[in-house]
Design an enzyme around this catalytic site. Structure first.
Site, PDB file in Angstrom:
ATOM      1  CG  HIS A  74      -8.606   1.043   3.021  1.00  0.00           C
ATOM      2  ND1 HIS A  74      -7.586   1.728   2.257  1.00  0.00           N
ATOM      3  CD2 HIS A  74      -8.075   0.263   3.726  1.00  0.00           C
ATOM      4  CE1 HIS A  74      -6.746   1.457   2.606  1.00  0.00           C
ATOM      5  NE2 HIS A  74      -6.759   0.443   3.566  1.00  0.00           N
ATOM      6  CD  GLU A 127      -3.033  -1.148   2.211  1.00  0.00           C
ATOM      7  OE1 GLU A 127      -2.977  -0.110   3.133  1.00  0.00           O
ATOM      8  OE2 GLU A 127      -3.982  -1.773   2.111  1.00  0.00           O
TER       9      GLU A 127
END
Length: 304
Positions: free
Chosen positions: A185, A152
Site C-alpha cells: 500500500h 487483495e
C-alpha cells in the site's frame, strides 16, 4: 539433520521470494497504464481493474509452482488451499462478518444516531434494485467494495498464507503475511507526491499510518483465513471495513451523546475479544482447515 535444515531453509527462501514476487506483480499491474489522471478517475479505475484481475487470476499459479518446487505435503486440493470450498461455507459467510460488525459496534451506533433515515427506510433502500444499480455503476464503489477486497484477499491471504505456513507456522504467518500487504500500500505515496496532495511530512505520516492500519487489518483477515480455511470470510470483512473506514474517534468525542457512543466503542472491543476464538472455531468449518494441513507442527490456531 543438516540435510533437513537445508531443505527447510530453501523452502523458506522460496516461500518469501514467491510472496515478494506476487506482491510486486500485483502492485506493478496498477502502473502498466501510463496516465496523467488521478487514481479515482473512472478511466484509471477501469484500466486497473483489467490488469489487477489478470494478475489475481494468475496468482494461484504461484502457489502451484511453489508446491511443485518445495514438494509441500498436503492431501488438500489447490482450490481448497486457496479457501475455495463448500464445507463450512454458511458459517464462513456469517460468523467472521458478524465478528467484525461487533468490533465496529461503536461506529455502527454512531452512524445510526447520525443517520436521518429510519430503520425501515434503510431496509427499503437496501431492497431497492435501483440502489444497487447505482452502486455497481460507480467505479469507486465497485473498486472499494468488490474488486479490491476480492483480489487483495486472494493474492495476499489465500495465495501467500499456504506458502508461508509450512515455513513459519500458522501463528508467525499471521503476522508475517500482512507485511507484504502493508508494504504494497506504500504505492499510494507515489500518487500523493505526484499530484502534490499535502506536504512531504504529511504524506510520510499518512503512509506510516496506512502501513500500520493495513498490517493490523491484514493480520486479522489472515487469522480468519487460517482459522476458517475459507476465502469468503476475509473478503466480506474487507469489504465491510472499506465501507466503514477508520473509526471517527474524534467525532465520537464531540458527539452530543458522547457517553453512549464511547461506551459502545469499548463494549464492541470487549465483545470482539470475547468472541474472537469462539466465532472462528475451526470445528465449524471442517477440522483441520486445509491451510493448517501444511503446518510442520501442531498449532493452537488450528485447534478448537
Amino acid at each position: 539433520m543438516p540435510g533437513d535444515e537445508a531443505r527447510s531453509a530453501g523452502c523458506c527462501w522460496t516461500s518469501v521470494l514467491s510472496c515478494l514476487l506476487l506482491a510486486c506483480c500485483y502492485v506493478g499491474s496498477l502502473y502498466v497504464w501510463r496516465s496523467e489522471l488521478p487514481r479515482d478517475h473512472p478511466t484509471v479505475i477501469k484500466r486497473r481493474f483489467t490488469s489487477v484481475l489478470v494478475v489475481s487470476g494468475l496468482s494461484p499459479l504461484f502457489v502451484w509452482v511453489w508446491r511443485e518446487l518445495t514438494s509441500a505435503r498436503t492431501s488438500s486440493s489447490l482450490l481448497a488451499l486457496l479457501g475455495i470450498r463448500v464445507e463450512g461455507i454458511v458459517p464462513a459467510v456469517l460468523l467472521p462478518l458478524m465478528l467484525t460488525m461487533v468490533l465496529f459496534l461503536g461506529p455502527l451506533l454512531q452512524l445510526a444516531l447520525d443517520c436521518p433515515w429510519s430503520f425501515l427506510d434503510g431496509i427499503r433502500v437496501a431492497l431497492d434494485p435501483c440502489f444497487w444499480m447505482v452502486c455497481f455503476s460507480d467505479m469507486r464503489w465497485l473498486r472499494n467494495q468488490v474488486v479490491a477486497p476480492l483480489t487483495e484477499e486472494l493474492v495476499f491471504r489465500a495465495c501467500m498464507l499456504p506458502m508461508l505456513v509450512p515455513c513459519a507456522g500458522p501463528a508467525t504467518a499471521v503476522f508475517t503475511c500482512p507485511l507484504f500487504f502493508g508494504v504494497a500500500h506504500f504505492h499510494h505515496v507515489i500518487e500523493l507526491l505526484r499530484f502534490r496532495q499535502g506536504t512531504l511530512a504529511g504524506i510520510f505520516l499518512s503512509a506510516v499510518f496506512q502501513f500500520s492500519y493495513t498490517a493490523v487489518f491484514g493480520a486479522y483477515t489472515a487469522f480468519i483465513f487460517i482459522r476458517t480455511g475459507h476465502l469468503v470470510g476475509p473478503v466480506l470483512c474487507h469489504s465491510f471495513c472499506n465501507y466503514m473506514g477508520f473509526p471517527a474517534i474524534s467525532a465520537a468525542l464531540d458527539h452530543p451523546r458522547r457517553i453512549l457512543v464511547l461506551s459502545s466503542y469499548l463494549l464492541g472491543v470487549l465483545l470482539f475479544l470475547l468472541f474472537l476464538f469462539p466465532f472462528t472455531d475451526p470445528s465449524y468449518y471442517g477440522l483441520p482447515t486445509p491451510v493448517c494441513t501444511l503446518a510442520s507442527s501442531p498449532s493452537s490456531l488450528c485447534r478448537s
